[in-house]
Enzyme design. Structure first.
Site, PDB file in Angstrom:
ATOM      1  N   LYS A  42       1.275  14.540   0.901  1.00  0.00           N
ATOM      2  CA  LYS A  42      -0.188  14.761   0.616  1.00  0.00           C
ATOM      3  C   LYS A  42      -0.160  16.195   0.403  1.00  0.00           C
ATOM      4  O   LYS A  42      -1.395  16.620  -0.316  1.00  0.00           O
ATOM      5  CB  LYS A  42      -1.087  14.272   1.551  1.00  0.00           C
ATOM      6  N   HIS A  88       0.731  -1.346  -0.039  1.00  0.00           N
ATOM      7  CA  HIS A  88      -0.183  -0.057   0.056  1.00  0.00           C
ATOM      8  C   HIS A  88       0.958   1.364   0.046  1.00  0.00           C
ATOM      9  O   HIS A  88       0.413   2.278   0.086  1.00  0.00           O
ATOM     10  CB  HIS A  88      -0.771  -0.016   1.325  1.00  0.00           C
ATOM     11  N   LYS A 112      -7.664  13.823   4.646  1.00  0.00           N
ATOM     12  CA  LYS A 112      -6.863  12.544   4.646  1.00  0.00           C
ATOM     13  C   LYS A 112      -5.791  12.659   5.794  1.00  0.00           C
ATOM     14  O   LYS A 112      -5.705  13.744   6.385  1.00  0.00           O
ATOM     15  CB  LYS A 112      -6.025  12.425   3.206  1.00  0.00           C
ATOM     16  N   ARG A 113      -4.979  11.718   5.877  1.00  0.00           N
ATOM     17  CA  ARG A 113      -3.992  11.972   7.174  1.00  0.00           C
ATOM     18  C   ARG A 113      -3.082  13.046   6.641  1.00  0.00           C
ATOM     19  O   ARG A 113      -2.898  13.372   5.623  1.00  0.00           O
ATOM     20  CB  ARG A 113      -3.218  10.752   7.227  1.00  0.00           C
ATOM     21  N   LYS A 121     -14.513   8.304  -3.050  1.00  0.00           N
ATOM     22  CA  LYS A 121     -15.738   8.797  -2.246  1.00  0.00           C
ATOM     23  C   LYS A 121     -16.316  10.001  -2.644  1.00  0.00           C
ATOM     24  O   LYS A 121     -17.652  10.268  -2.656  1.00  0.00           O
ATOM     25  CB  LYS A 121     -15.496   8.351  -0.687  1.00  0.00           C
ATOM     26  N   THR A 179      -8.384   6.862  -1.606  1.00  0.00           N
ATOM     27  CA  THR A 179      -9.790   6.278  -1.587  1.00  0.00           C
ATOM     28  C   THR A 179     -10.770   7.479  -1.554  1.00  0.00           C
ATOM     29  O   THR A 179     -11.986   7.266  -1.936  1.00  0.00           O
ATOM     30  CB  THR A 179     -10.020   5.225  -0.638  1.00  0.00           C
TER      31      THR A 179
HETATM   32  C1  26W Z   1       4.333   0.868   9.934  1.00  0.00           C
HETATM   33  C2  26W Z   1       3.576   2.179   9.990  1.00  0.00           C
HETATM   34  C3  26W Z   1       2.666   2.010   8.672  1.00  0.00           C
HETATM   35  C4  26W Z   1       1.255   2.015   8.892  1.00  0.00           C
HETATM   36  C5  26W Z   1       0.416   2.181   7.989  1.00  0.00           C
HETATM   37  C6  26W Z   1       2.970   2.014   7.355  1.00  0.00           C
HETATM   38  C7  26W Z   1       2.189   2.040   6.303  1.00  0.00           C
HETATM   39  C8  26W Z   1       0.909   1.934   6.492  1.00  0.00           C
HETATM   40  C9  26W Z   1      -0.052   2.020   5.421  1.00  0.00           C
HETATM   41  C10 26W Z   1       0.150   1.185   4.356  1.00  0.00           C
HETATM   42  C11 26W Z   1      -0.311   3.537   5.193  1.00  0.00           C
HETATM   43  C12 26W Z   1      -1.705   3.505   4.326  1.00  0.00           C
HETATM   44  O1  26W Z   1      -2.554   3.669   4.763  1.00  0.00           O
HETATM   45  N1  26W Z   1      -1.585   3.596   2.890  1.00  0.00           N
HETATM   46  C13 26W Z   1      -2.493   3.962   2.127  1.00  0.00           C
HETATM   47  O2  26W Z   1      -3.470   2.809   1.607  1.00  0.00           O
HETATM   48  C14 26W Z   1      -4.614   3.067   1.088  1.00  0.00           C
HETATM   49  C15 26W Z   1      -5.089   1.800   0.811  1.00  0.00           C
HETATM   50  O3  26W Z   1      -4.565   1.020  -0.119  1.00  0.00           O
HETATM   51  C16 26W Z   1      -4.196   3.985  -0.279  1.00  0.00           C
HETATM   52  O4  26W Z   1      -5.445   4.224  -1.024  1.00  0.00           O
HETATM   53  C17 26W Z   1      -3.259   5.190  -0.107  1.00  0.00           C
HETATM   54  O5  26W Z   1      -2.898   5.791  -1.240  1.00  0.00           O
HETATM   55  C18 26W Z   1      -2.119   4.776   0.728  1.00  0.00           C
HETATM   56  O6  26W Z   1      -1.254   5.924   1.503  1.00  0.00           O
END
Ligand code: 26W
Length: 801
Positions: free
Chosen positions: A540, A348, A534-535, A646, A642
């Site tokens: 971003k 992701h 978004k975060r 939406k 995403t």
């Molecule tokens: C280890 C810390 C950590 C925690 C969560 C690293 C990475 C993440 C996630 C992978 C981050 C995340 O939420 N990525 C997002 O995933 C969405 C679903 O596929 C995508 O639509 C977003 O572009 C992506 O940033």
């Protein structure tokens, strides 16, 4: 399910009496919600029982979706919708004189996730159930979810999310399905009398994993799947042996709180314990369940598909190997063949800092047996691949390297499928992040573009629009979202276009009422609602949006008589508590909001609203009210996004870089119906290869930009001395890592165009309609169906048109 209103109201009143022994009128909205939740869970119990029984009876292949995050949102309305009793229950409650909306708002929103990854998992759970697919979720039941965000003098302050203080009506504690998870201690292989080598453990820290199951009801199909969330508790041996408070706390801590980082692998040992805890508990319960109806492992991979949602659950690979080797005497090759055939992995993010790498010492100390197995996987990988691909490539891709366990590499090597979440992202995985592994396993790589649960994000979040669409094209789109495309036949139906504008106005007023009540800010609902939710993350580029607001502010100050199209800039964003830059951007935007919103010369030409504590439920309120969807990440950085989907399905026009799924949205709706701008991924990679990006060049060539960036440090915006300088330096001293200055001019030009175009209501609504019509393709139902056909090979019984 068939439910008469009279039957419902009787059941409800009895439920209230049974639970609270008081009359309805003496109960609070929370008590009414809890009673209603219990009643709905009872109504759905038959579906739930029958569903899991039928999967066993038919010996159906089952999917187990492992995710360390799930963001299901409030479940009351979605359960009522999927059980097809929403109208019956809402009118039943109204006729009892109750406020349905207030009851819905009393439900806690389980914040068991950070953002995109967690919400995607929840959307996919809804789609698997709605497709009649045997789809199970596997995660962690955090005692505290993602922190509550409040702003104190414009600064983000984090408060604990005590979401379980009134219990969780939807969960069922499954004491008798608990598993034991072992940590630490020593492990050595001992020859048994039958000659087999078996591991012997001593001085391990054992933890009891207790599952809490939540029913995932499908849409109008009487199917209810299971989301299983694990909680850490004292092992049964604690009754016999003494456990110090420290030992008790160590166990509690495992599932106490969600790590609030969504892009930075901190590498904390507690996080590794969390990852192994739910991976091991989940795998053990799957193998136990499999052997209820099977006697040999031969068919395991034909009956079980395990999906690894980013690298966080990757330990399911060595864990399944441990179970097959140590508890079922499987040979290594057989065990490995079964494991790889069972596992599939989704990446992701391409952000280096988000790719998990665990120090070998920490890993070995905490998971000695698992480390032995990873070591053997690494050794066999090197033996098999070095002769073909040579040392360098193998050294760069082996699970163990640079003193670390590299989780993404282990996930790829141990899975039969690896997918990205949008075409550009998948290409970047193949060409860059996982290029070496793509050379070694090209057949494993595939793309699965993300999707959204449109039942939640359109049908529930936007009732007025849903009713208008139903009125125009019927209701088949509810289960075949691509049917929305038939709406484009009405693009010249001016009456319909005006009805669309009215629906948007209703949703904007609803949001404005919330902002008035909670933040005491009055919004001009005829203004453009320009939304970025978004975060908070540098890539971003909420900062680019903030620079635009400064430009608009100065433009009005400079030309008070000028006729401007009023704007309301709406932000929703949490920053990881340890992410200093992100918290500075929040402070700057809030300071800017104070300046703009309290400047009498501005009036309601411009407003800035940073709504605190953004999450699923706030998203459901903000998204239907949006005119503009800000998707302005540096190209190549947003894997998919995403919120873009939406906002599209709710009629917002995208202001977007050619990044992630924005590209696919522009393709689906037509470039003429979006506002695209900026560097492409190739442009960005070009700068990386040449190493010649000079942010100052863009600054020096643009006096307007100099004035705007200068306002970060010249006290035009009160109260941001530190933060303003930090950001100013990040742009001009540290060369603007995310190309904000490079994209500034193109972005501003599009914003100006938007201000112009918005005044032609029919033309705007026509383009809004084009987005709604084309949005059906981004339904999670289609995305999950593709996973089922291409990766999991599991049946589903819903015919998708
Ligand atoms: C280890 C810390 C950590 C925690 C969560 C690293 C990475 C993440 C996630 C992978 C981050 C995340 O939420 N990525 C997002 O995933 C969405 C679903 O596929 C995508 O639509 C977003 O572009 C992506 O940033």
């Amino acid at each position: 399910m068939k439910l008469k209103e009279a039957k419902f109201t009787t059941d409800f009143i009895n439920e209230i009496k049974a639970m609270y022994a008081v009359d309805l009128k003496e109960t609070s909205s929370l008590e009414q919600f809890i009673a209603l939740g219990h009643l709905i869970k009872r109504y759905d119990a038959d579906n739930w029982t029958r569903t899991s029984k039928s999967y066993r009876k038919n010996d159906d292949k089952q999917v187990y979706y492992f995710s360390i995050e799930f963001l299901p949102g409030r479940l009351l309305q979605s359960n009522l919708l999927n059980l097809d009793i929403l109208d019956t229950v809402s009118s039943g409650l109204k006729n009892l004189g109750l406020d349905f909306e207030k009851i819905c708002e009393a439900e806690p929103d389980p914040g068991l996730g950070n953002g995109g990854l967690g919400r995607l998992a929840a959307c996919y759970m809804d789609s698997m159930a709605s497709l009649g697919m045997a789809g199970n979720g596997n995660g962690i039941r955090y005692r505290y979810g993602l922190f509550k965000q409040v702003f104190m003098n414009g600064y983000q302050v984090e408060l604990p999310d005590d979401w379980l203080r009134n219990g969780n009506v939807w969960e069922v504690r499954r004491e008798n399905r608990a598993c034991l998870v072992r940590f630490g201690g020593h492990v050595w292989l001992q020859e048994q009398e039958d000659g087999a080598l078996r591991p012997v453990y001593d001085h391990t820290d054992d933890v009891l994993a207790v599952p809490y199951d939540i029913g995932m009801a499908g849409y109008h199909n009487d199917v209810t799947n299971t989301l299983r969330l694990w909680s850490a508790e004292l092992p049964p041996s604690a009754d016999q042996t003494y456990y110090s408070q420290q030992q008790r706390d160590n166990i509690d801590d495992i599932t106490k709180v969600l790590y609030p980082d969504d892009s930075n692998a901190e590498g904390r040992s507690l996080r590794l314990r969390q990852e192994y805890f739910f991976s091991s508990a989940g795998m053990q319960s799957i193998v136990r369940h499999y052997f209820l109806d099977h006697t040999s492992l031969k068919y395991f991979a034909q009956k079980v598909a395990v999906h690894i949602n980013d690298t966080h659950p990757t330990l399911v690979i060595p864990e399944l190997m441990r179970i097959l080797l140590d508890e079922y005497d499987c040979s290594w090759d057989t065990a490995w063949q079964i494991t790889a055939a069972t596992m599939s992995y989704t990446n992701h993010t391409i952000m280096q800092e988000a790719l998990e790498k665990w120090p070998i010492d920490m890993f070995k100390g905490l998971l000695p047996r698992i480390y032995q197995i990873v070591e053997e996987i690494d050794r066999r990988y090197r033996v098999e691949k070095t002769p073909i691909f040579g040392d360098n490539v193998v050294d760069r891709t082996a699970p163990l390297g640079d003193g670390q366990v590299r989780m993404a590499y282990l996930a790829v090597i141990g899975s039969h499928s690896v997918n990205g979440v949008a075409p550009l992202h998948t290409e970047l995985l193949k060409k860059d992040v996982l290029a070496d592994l793509y050379r070694i396993y090209p057949e494993k790589f595939n793309n699965k573009t993300n999707g959204i649960a449109d039942r939640r994000w359109l049908e529930l979040a936007n009732r007025p629009l849903t009713k208008l669409i139903d009125h125009k094209i019927g209701t088949d789109w509810h289960s075949n979202p691509k049917q929305l495309q038939t709406l484009s036949a009405f693009e010249n139906d001016t009456e319909f276009l005006h009805q669309l504008a009215e629906v948007k106005a209703i949703n904007k007023q609803k949001l404005a009422d919330y902002v008035q009540e909670k933040m005491n800010i009055t919004l001009n609902t005829s203004a453009i609602f320009d939304v970025q939710i978004k975060r908070l993350h540098a890539y971003k580029r909420q900062l680019l949006h903030a620079l635009e607001i400064i430009r608009e502010y100065l433009d009005i100050k400079d030309h008070p008589k000028k006729d401007v199209t009023p704007r309301v800039h709406i932000f929703g964003a949490k920053a990881a508590p340890s992410y200093h830059y992100a918290k500075s951007v929040i402070k700057v935007i809030n300071a800017l909001a104070d300046l703009v919103n309290n400047d009498p010369t501005i009036g309601d030409k411009l407003k800035v609203v940073f709504i605190p504590n953004y999450g699923v439920s706030l998203g459901e309120l903000i998204i239907p009210a949006a005119d503009i969807s800000e998707q302005i990440s540096t190209a190549s950085k947003e894997a998919s996004g995403t919120s873009n989907m939406k906002l599209m399905t709710n009629g917002a026009l995208s202001l977007a870089t050619m990044d992630g799924a924005n590209i696919d949205i522009v393709k689906a709706a037509g470039a003429e119906n979006e506002y695209t701008f900026g560097l492409t991924a190739d442009d960005v990679y070009g700068y990386y290869h040449r190493g010649d990006y000079r942010a100052r060049t863009f600054y020096d060539d643009n006096p307007e930009l100099q004035r705007i960036v200068g306002s970060l440090i010249d006290n035009m915006i009160p109260g941001i001395t530190t933060e303003g300088h930090e950001i100013y330096d990040s742009l001009l001293q540290y060369n603007d890592e995310y190309f904000v200055l490079a994209d500034y001019a193109a972005y501003v030009a599009k914003q100006e165009k938007i201000s112009h175009d918005f005044n032609d209501v029919e033309a705007w609504q026509k383009r809004s309609l084009a987005n709604i019509a084309a949005s059906g393709t981004f339904s999670a139902d289609y995305a999950v169906a593709r996973y089922a056909e291409d990766i999991w090979q599991v049946p589903y019984n819903r015919i998708l048109k």
